[in-house]
Design a protein around this motif. Structure first.
Motif, PDB file in Angstrom:
ATOM      1  N   LEU A 102      43.120  40.766  43.216  1.00 53.40           N
ATOM      2  CA  LEU A 102      42.947  39.671  42.276  1.00 53.40           C
ATOM      3  C   LEU A 102      41.701  38.911  42.691  1.00 53.40           C
ATOM      4  O   LEU A 102      41.550  38.558  43.866  1.00 53.40           O
ATOM      5  N   VAL A 103      40.815  38.681  41.744  1.00 51.68           N
ATOM      6  CA  VAL A 103      39.575  37.959  42.024  1.00 51.68           C
ATOM      7  C   VAL A 103      39.490  36.776  41.065  1.00 51.68           C
ATOM      8  O   VAL A 103      39.695  36.931  39.863  1.00 51.68           O
ATOM      9  N   SER A 121      39.167  35.276  36.002  1.00 51.41           N
ATOM     10  CA  SER A 121      40.109  35.946  36.895  1.00 51.41           C
ATOM     11  C   SER A 121      40.101  37.419  36.509  1.00 51.41           C
ATOM     12  O   SER A 121      40.059  37.766  35.327  1.00 51.41           O
ATOM     13  N   LEU A 122      40.089  38.254  37.522  1.00 49.34           N
ATOM     14  CA  LEU A 122      40.004  39.694  37.313  1.00 49.34           C
ATOM     15  C   LEU A 122      41.122  40.378  38.080  1.00 49.34           C
ATOM     16  O   LEU A 122      41.416  40.005  39.216  1.00 49.34           O
ATOM     17  N   LEU A 123      41.717  41.379  37.456  1.00 45.74           N
ATOM     18  CA  LEU A 123      42.601  42.280  38.169  1.00 45.74           C
ATOM     19  C   LEU A 123      41.822  43.572  38.357  1.00 45.74           C
ATOM     20  O   LEU A 123      41.321  44.146  37.384  1.00 45.74           O
ATOM     21  N   LEU A 124      41.649  43.974  39.591  1.00 47.67           N
ATOM     22  CA  LEU A 124      40.987  45.235  39.899  1.00 47.67           C
ATOM     23  C   LEU A 124      42.012  46.189  40.480  1.00 47.67           C
ATOM     24  O   LEU A 124      42.908  45.769  41.230  1.00 47.67           O
ATOM     25  N   VAL A 132      37.985  49.408  39.927  1.00 42.19           N
ATOM     26  CA  VAL A 132      37.544  49.081  38.572  1.00 42.19           C
ATOM     27  C   VAL A 132      38.308  47.860  38.074  1.00 42.19           C
ATOM     28  O   VAL A 132      39.436  47.602  38.492  1.00 42.19           O
ATOM     29  N   ILE A 133      37.690  47.129  37.180  1.00 47.67           N
ATOM     30  CA  ILE A 133      38.345  45.983  36.551  1.00 47.67           C
ATOM     31  C   ILE A 133      39.235  46.509  35.439  1.00 47.67           C
ATOM     32  O   ILE A 133      38.767  47.210  34.543  1.00 47.67           O
ATOM     33  N   THR A 134      40.511  46.160  35.505  1.00 47.97           N
ATOM     34  CA  THR A 134      41.454  46.598  34.461  1.00 47.97           C
ATOM     35  C   THR A 134      41.865  45.450  33.546  1.00 47.97           C
ATOM     36  O   THR A 134      42.352  45.679  32.454  1.00 47.97           O
ATOM     37  N   HIS A 135      41.656  44.226  34.004  1.00 48.74           N
ATOM     38  CA  HIS A 135      41.973  43.039  33.205  1.00 48.74           C
ATOM     39  C   HIS A 135      40.966  41.940  33.572  1.00 48.74           C
ATOM     40  O   HIS A 135      40.752  41.677  34.747  1.00 48.74           O
ATOM     41  N   ASP A 136      40.373  41.338  32.547  1.00 48.04           N
ATOM     42  CA  ASP A 136      39.359  40.285  32.736  1.00 48.04           C
ATOM     43  C   ASP A 136      39.742  39.118  31.853  1.00 48.04           C
ATOM     44  O   ASP A 136      39.907  39.280  30.649  1.00 48.04           O
TER      45      ASP A 136
END
Length: 140
Positions: A102-103, A121-124, A132-136
């Motif tokens: 989580l970023v 917020s990013l879910l990688l 890879v980013i799967t949710h942005d």
């Protein structure tokens, strides 16, 4: 003496393995920032999961699918001037496991006409040995 050297080497390897995921995630963000600042949406999109299940939330819009999201970026940022210079700041990376992170952080664009900014917020996920980013989720 040999055991002491072996123990020190093992400690270094353990520390490197622990730090590696956060370093890899940060490297991906740096690659994205550089691609954006060079005006390449395609290279920027290389950091995203190339899947119909990729999700980007911006404002009150939900977008799904790599192709759809790439086209939205191209539409909203048709020129390098429109893209401006991207900066990420206050980046905090939390490794959630061997294959997830989580970023959160802030983004800002510097352009001639304005300087928009916001939070993200990013879910990688590590898929096929690649982060890879799967949710942005980005907001103004």
């Amino acid at each position: 003496m040999l055991l002491k050297g072996l123990a020190a080497s093992l400690l270094l390897v353990c520390c490197a393995v622990t730090a590696a995921p956060a370093d890899e995630v940060m490297a991906l963000l740096r690659q994205q920032q550089a691609a954006w600042n060079q005006g390449s949406i395609d290279d920027y999109m290389a950091g995203y999961w190339h899947s119909d299940n990729l999700r980007v939330v911006s404002g009150d819009r939900f977008r799904y699918g790599w192709e759809s999201i790439r086209e939205a970026y191209r539409k909203h940022y048709p020129t390098r001037e429109a893209m401006g210079q991207l900066t990420f700041s206050q980046v905090d990376i939390k490794i959630l496991g061997n294959d997830a992170a989580l970023v959160v952080g802030r983004w800002s664009l510097k352009r001639d006409k304005d300087n928009p900014s916001g939070a993200f917020s990013l879910l990688l996920e590590k898929i096929n040995e690649r982060w890879v980013i799967t949710h942005d989720h980005s907001s103004d």
